[in-house]
Design a protein around this motif. Structure first.
Motif, PDB file in Angstrom:
ATOM      1  N   VAL A  18       0.992  -1.296   0.217  1.00 33.89           N
ATOM      2  CA  VAL A  18       0.051  -0.262  -0.121  1.00 33.89           C
ATOM      3  C   VAL A  18       0.378   1.068   0.036  1.00 33.89           C
ATOM      4  CG1 VAL A  18      -1.938   1.120   1.194  1.00 33.89           C
ATOM      5  CG2 VAL A  18      -1.540  -1.339   1.445  1.00 33.89           C
ATOM      6  N   LEU A  19       0.931   1.881  -1.270  1.00 39.21           N
ATOM      7  CA  LEU A  19       2.022   3.345  -1.286  1.00 39.21           C
ATOM      8  C   LEU A  19       0.893   4.826  -0.762  1.00 39.21           C
ATOM      9  CD1 LEU A  19       5.073   5.176  -2.436  1.00 39.21           C
ATOM     10  CD2 LEU A  19       2.454   4.314  -4.882  1.00 39.21           C
ATOM     11  N   LEU A  20       1.949   5.389   0.312  1.00 42.71           N
ATOM     12  CA  LEU A  20       1.249   7.007   0.015  1.00 42.71           C
ATOM     13  C   LEU A  20       2.163   8.023   0.001  1.00 42.71           C
ATOM     14  CD1 LEU A  20       0.337   4.656   2.616  1.00 42.71           C
ATOM     15  CD2 LEU A  20      -0.814   6.845   2.795  1.00 42.71           C
ATOM     16  N   ASN A  21       1.671   8.675  -0.710  1.00 41.20           N
ATOM     17  CA  ASN A  21       2.979   9.577  -1.100  1.00 41.20           C
ATOM     18  C   ASN A  21       2.295  11.137  -0.096  1.00 41.20           C
ATOM     19  OD1 ASN A  21       0.739  11.309  -2.696  1.00 41.20           O
ATOM     20  ND2 ASN A  21       1.860   9.976  -3.883  1.00 41.20           N
ATOM     21  N   ASP A  22       2.806  12.360  -0.111  1.00 40.46           N
ATOM     22  CA  ASP A  22       2.639  13.737   0.108  1.00 40.46           C
ATOM     23  C   ASP A  22       1.118  14.369   0.599  1.00 40.46           C
ATOM     24  OD1 ASP A  22       5.136  13.935  -1.793  1.00 40.46           O
ATOM     25  OD2 ASP A  22       4.438  16.023  -1.027  1.00 40.46           O
ATOM     26  N   GLY A  36      -4.124   2.754  -8.810  1.00 36.01           N
ATOM     27  CA  GLY A  36      -4.388   3.945  -7.998  1.00 36.01           C
ATOM     28  C   GLY A  36      -5.787   3.973  -7.441  1.00 36.01           C
ATOM     29  N   LEU A  37      -5.909   4.659  -6.150  1.00 33.35           N
ATOM     30  CA  LEU A  37      -6.705   5.078  -5.764  1.00 33.35           C
ATOM     31  C   LEU A  37      -7.069   6.240  -4.676  1.00 33.35           C
ATOM     32  CD1 LEU A  37      -6.670   1.457  -3.703  1.00 33.35           C
ATOM     33  CD2 LEU A  37      -8.147   2.095  -5.882  1.00 33.35           C
ATOM     34  N   GLY A  38      -8.391   7.003  -4.278  1.00 35.73           N
ATOM     35  CA  GLY A  38      -7.296   7.949  -4.076  1.00 35.73           C
ATOM     36  C   GLY A  38      -7.904   8.229  -2.572  1.00 35.73           C
ATOM     37  N   SER A  39      -7.762   8.687  -1.484  1.00 34.33           N
ATOM     38  CA  SER A  39      -7.412   8.306  -0.400  1.00 34.33           C
ATOM     39  C   SER A  39      -7.743   7.929   0.757  1.00 34.33           C
ATOM     40  CB  SER A  39      -5.838  10.312   0.968  1.00 34.33           C
ATOM     41  OG  SER A  39      -6.043  10.810   0.082  1.00 34.33           O
ATOM     42  N   THR A  40      -9.535   7.552   0.486  1.00 33.87           N
ATOM     43  CA  THR A  40     -10.581   6.929   1.911  1.00 33.87           C
ATOM     44  C   THR A  40      -9.830   5.161   1.194  1.00 33.87           C
ATOM     45  OG1 THR A  40     -11.924   8.421   1.242  1.00 33.87           O
ATOM     46  CG2 THR A  40     -13.348   6.718   2.173  1.00 33.87           C
ATOM     47  N   ASP A  41     -10.491   4.305  -0.063  1.00 31.66           N
ATOM     48  CA  ASP A  41      -9.471   3.346  -0.290  1.00 31.66           C
ATOM     49  C   ASP A  41      -7.964   3.104   0.450  1.00 31.66           C
ATOM     50  OD1 ASP A  41     -11.722   2.600  -1.602  1.00 31.66           O
ATOM     51  OD2 ASP A  41     -11.487   3.399  -3.945  1.00 31.66           O
ATOM     52  N   ILE A  42      -7.316   3.935   0.199  1.00 33.21           N
ATOM     53  CA  ILE A  42      -6.118   3.824   1.047  1.00 33.21           C
ATOM     54  C   ILE A  42      -6.201   3.625   2.179  1.00 33.21           C
ATOM     55  CG2 ILE A  42      -3.567   5.222   1.417  1.00 33.21           C
ATOM     56  CD1 ILE A  42      -3.994   3.382  -1.818  1.00 33.21           C
ATOM     57  N   ALA A  43      -6.920   5.027   3.128  1.00 31.95           N
ATOM     58  CA  ALA A  43      -7.050   4.551   4.557  1.00 31.95           C
ATOM     59  C   ALA A  43      -7.624   3.168   5.099  1.00 31.95           C
ATOM     60  CB  ALA A  43      -7.927   5.312   4.864  1.00 31.95           C
ATOM     61  N   ALA A  44      -8.590   2.958   3.892  1.00 35.17           N
ATOM     62  CA  ALA A  44      -9.099   1.839   4.299  1.00 35.17           C
ATOM     63  C   ALA A  44      -8.397   0.740   4.644  1.00 35.17           C
ATOM     64  CB  ALA A  44     -10.652   1.549   3.453  1.00 35.17           C
ATOM     65  N   THR A  45      -7.769   0.824   3.355  1.00 32.48           N
ATOM     66  CA  THR A  45      -7.016  -0.700   2.884  1.00 32.48           C
ATOM     67  C   THR A  45      -6.066  -1.071   4.610  1.00 32.48           C
ATOM     68  OG1 THR A  45      -6.780  -0.249   1.170  1.00 32.48           O
ATOM     69  CG2 THR A  45      -5.107  -1.586   1.239  1.00 32.48           C
TER      70      THR A  45
END
Lengths: 428, 166
Positions: free
Chosen positions: A34-38, A140-149
């Protein structure tokens, strides 16, 4: 009936375990990374807290990269980067990449062994599809999907249909992976693969190295796709064996896999291509736009600041100068690439030519910093999007092209066939 | 999601990208009200002054293409838009809008028929869009997404999944 790469990889990652994954079905799957950036991170952290989550389900599976507004150009950016550092520290995220120690996420993660054939990677960035170059399902996903993951360790996915893109034959001089994907966009348009997996193969693709495959898969999202993957081959195996610390399982489509469409292209039939303003799908042969005056050349992005791109650019810029009235920015995608480019003398050639060489950053590609465009300015960029206003003022005009074409534009001060600048050279 | 949404139409074309909706230079902002000030700033600087809460944004194919930035649907939602009606949506925007509870409706026919300034009436329970004296059908969402929408987005879904694990 056989399965495509996308079906097989999603089935292999299904929480409940699945033998098959049929297009249109919705399943819960557990990504490997799961990848996140600034940009996506701070919003994801807000949603993570909103969900009532305390701890990340699997900290080892998370990668946090400082790359968009990095190094911080504004106070707001400094705060966003600070949020990444804090979250990584609090949650014990081992794969945190600080300014000066990483680079642009999609070039960085494969380099660090986090992306491997057969893996499922979700990222808070639309160009997460770049990992398809390595035989991984990146989306690619938005921030809410990333938060869920982050909170659950899994997420819901719809199994996509797939289309097959086959390239055969030998390419012409100065044709690269970038031209392959521009040719596809020319054919199917910017929503021609919406919600699909694009799978690439054929002897023309097999002859391309990993860097060029990244350029291809990077722009799958520009056709609306959920992911784009190169069918694993000898090049994939060699890359994986020499670069990956652990085991991996390459996934190829079944011979009788069902594709929504199959496209065949002959590489001998096209030269370098250019996407004209203001759409990646507005593709034309280079000749049609030759002579267009250029204010800025930008070489870099998440898939086109690779060593291959830098070598291509240096082959044109070496021993030459950036034209008066034109400026050029080169952005090596990662610290490792930067260092190798230094060792090969590429950076010296850029500086000698009058190029501004940047630290690895997403920079001006998304209109963040490090080279925005003013009203009326024209740029040639090796990036992936030339939407109106993306790189700065809405009155700027951006042409997307490969690194040879971009470098030649810097030398000539206008769009020109690289052969006119550097002769009828072979492919790098 | 309100069952009936009625508002004034702001008509856009095909392939409206998220860079146009929310320019990259504002992506270090997370506050929705602050983001709302910059919606369509580069390509249509007057938009935020024209739009009223409850208005309906109508667009052609591939709305929300490009970047995954959730700042785009967040900004649209914070402007108080009643709904986005389009012929089709780009994949990531579609997920983001549902996750955040920004109402979206797919109806190529209604999107084609609507004109700037028209009054549009969306009935999400019946799945119809009325505009210019005509009624059009909305494309239904898959059952799982209907549940997500009814629950108000992804946050409640994650909460209930976390409960199951406990």
């Amino acid at each position: 009936m056989g399965m495509t790469m996308a079906q097989k990889i999603l089935a292999a990652h299904a929480v409940e375990g699945a033998e098959r994954a049929e297009p249109g079905a919705i399943l819960r799957a557990r990504p490997d990374v799961v990848l996140l950036n600034d940009v996506s991170g701070p919003l994801a952290f807000r949603q993570f807290r909103e969900m009532g989550a305390q701890r990340v389900a699997d900290p080892e599976a998370v990668a946090i990269v400082c790359d968009h507004f990095a190094p911080a150009p504004t106070l707001a950016a400094a705060q966003s980067l600070g949020e990444l550092r804090r979250f990584a520290r609090e949650q014990g995220i081992p794969h945190f990449f600080e300014v000066g120690q990483g680079g642009i996420e999609h070039s960085l993660l494969p380099e660090r062994g986090l992306v491997a054939p057969g893996r499922l990677v979700v990222g808070g960035d639309s160009h997460t599809c770049t990992y398809g170059a390595f035989g991984a399902f990146g989306t690619g996903l938005g921030s809410t999907d990333i938060a869920a993951t982050l909170a659950l360790g899994y997420l819901w996915f719809m199994v996509p249909e797939s289309s097959l893109f086959l390239f055969h034959g030998r390419r012409r001089p100065y044709v690269t992976g970038k031209d392959v994907v521009l040719r596809v966009l020319q054919e199917i348009g910017v929503d021609g693969a919406t919600y699909q997996s694009m799978e690439f193969g054929g002897d023309g693709i097999e002859a391309m190295n990993m860097d060029e495959r990244m350029a291809i898969c990077n722009m799958a999202v520009e056709a609306g796709a959920k992911t784009g993957m190169v069918i694993p081959d000898q090049v994939t195996e060699e890359w994986a064996r020499s670069r990956l610390p652990g085991p991996y399982r390459a996934v190829a489509p079944d011979p009788d896999a069902r594709y929504a469409a199959t496209y065949r292209f002959d590489l001998e039939e096209f030269g370098p291509l250019v996407a004209r303003p203001h759409s990646p799908g507005n593709v034309a042969p280079l000749e049609e736009v030759a002579g267009t005056r250029v204010d800025q050349v930008y070489i870099g992005n998440c898939a086109n600041g690779t060593l291959t791109d830098l070598r291509q650019a240096a082959a044109i810029l070496g021993g030459r100068k950036v034209a008066p009235g034109t400026r050029a920015v080169v952005v090596p995608a990662t610290q490792q690439i930067y260092r190798q480019a230094l060792a090969e003398g590429l950076i010296d050639r850029f500086v000698e030519a009058g190029v501004a060489v940047s630290t690895p950053t997403c920079g001006a590609c998304f209109g963040g910093h490090m080279g925005l465009l003013d009203d009326g300015e024209v740029a040639v960029a090796t990036t992936n999007r030339n939407f109106r206003g993306r790189m700065g003022h809405a009155g700027a005009r951006v042409y997307l092209a490969n690194a040879y074409v971009a470098a030649a534009a810097a030398v000539a001060g206008e769009i020109v066939d690289p052969a006119e600048v550097a002769g009828p050279a072979a492919v790098a | 999601m309100a069952a009936i949404i009625e508002g004034r139409v702001h008509k856009f074309g095909d392939d409206v990208d998220t860079d146009a909706i929310m320019p990259g230079r504002y992506l270090a902002i997370q506050e929705p009200a602050e983001l709302a000030k910059h919606v369509f700033e580069g390509v249509d600087p007057e938009f935020v002054r024209r739009v009223q809460p409850g208005d309906i944004l109508v667009a052609g194919r591939n709305f929300g293409s490009g970047s995954s930035r959730e700042h785009a649907p967040l900004g649209l939602k914070a402007l108080g838009l009643g709904c986005v009606v389009a012929a089709s949506f780009a994949r990531i925007f579609y997920r983001n809008a549902i996750n955040l509870g920004l109402p979206i409706v797919i109806s190529p026919e209604a999107a084609a028929a609507a004109r700037d300034g028209d009054t549009m009436r969306v009935d999400t329970a019946r799945g119809t869009v009325e505009v210019g004296g005509r009624s059009f059908a909305c494309q239904p969402f898959p059952p799982f997404l209907q549940e997500l929408i009814a629950a108000g987005g992804l946050v409640p879904w994650v909460r209930s999944e976390m409960e199951k694990v406990k």
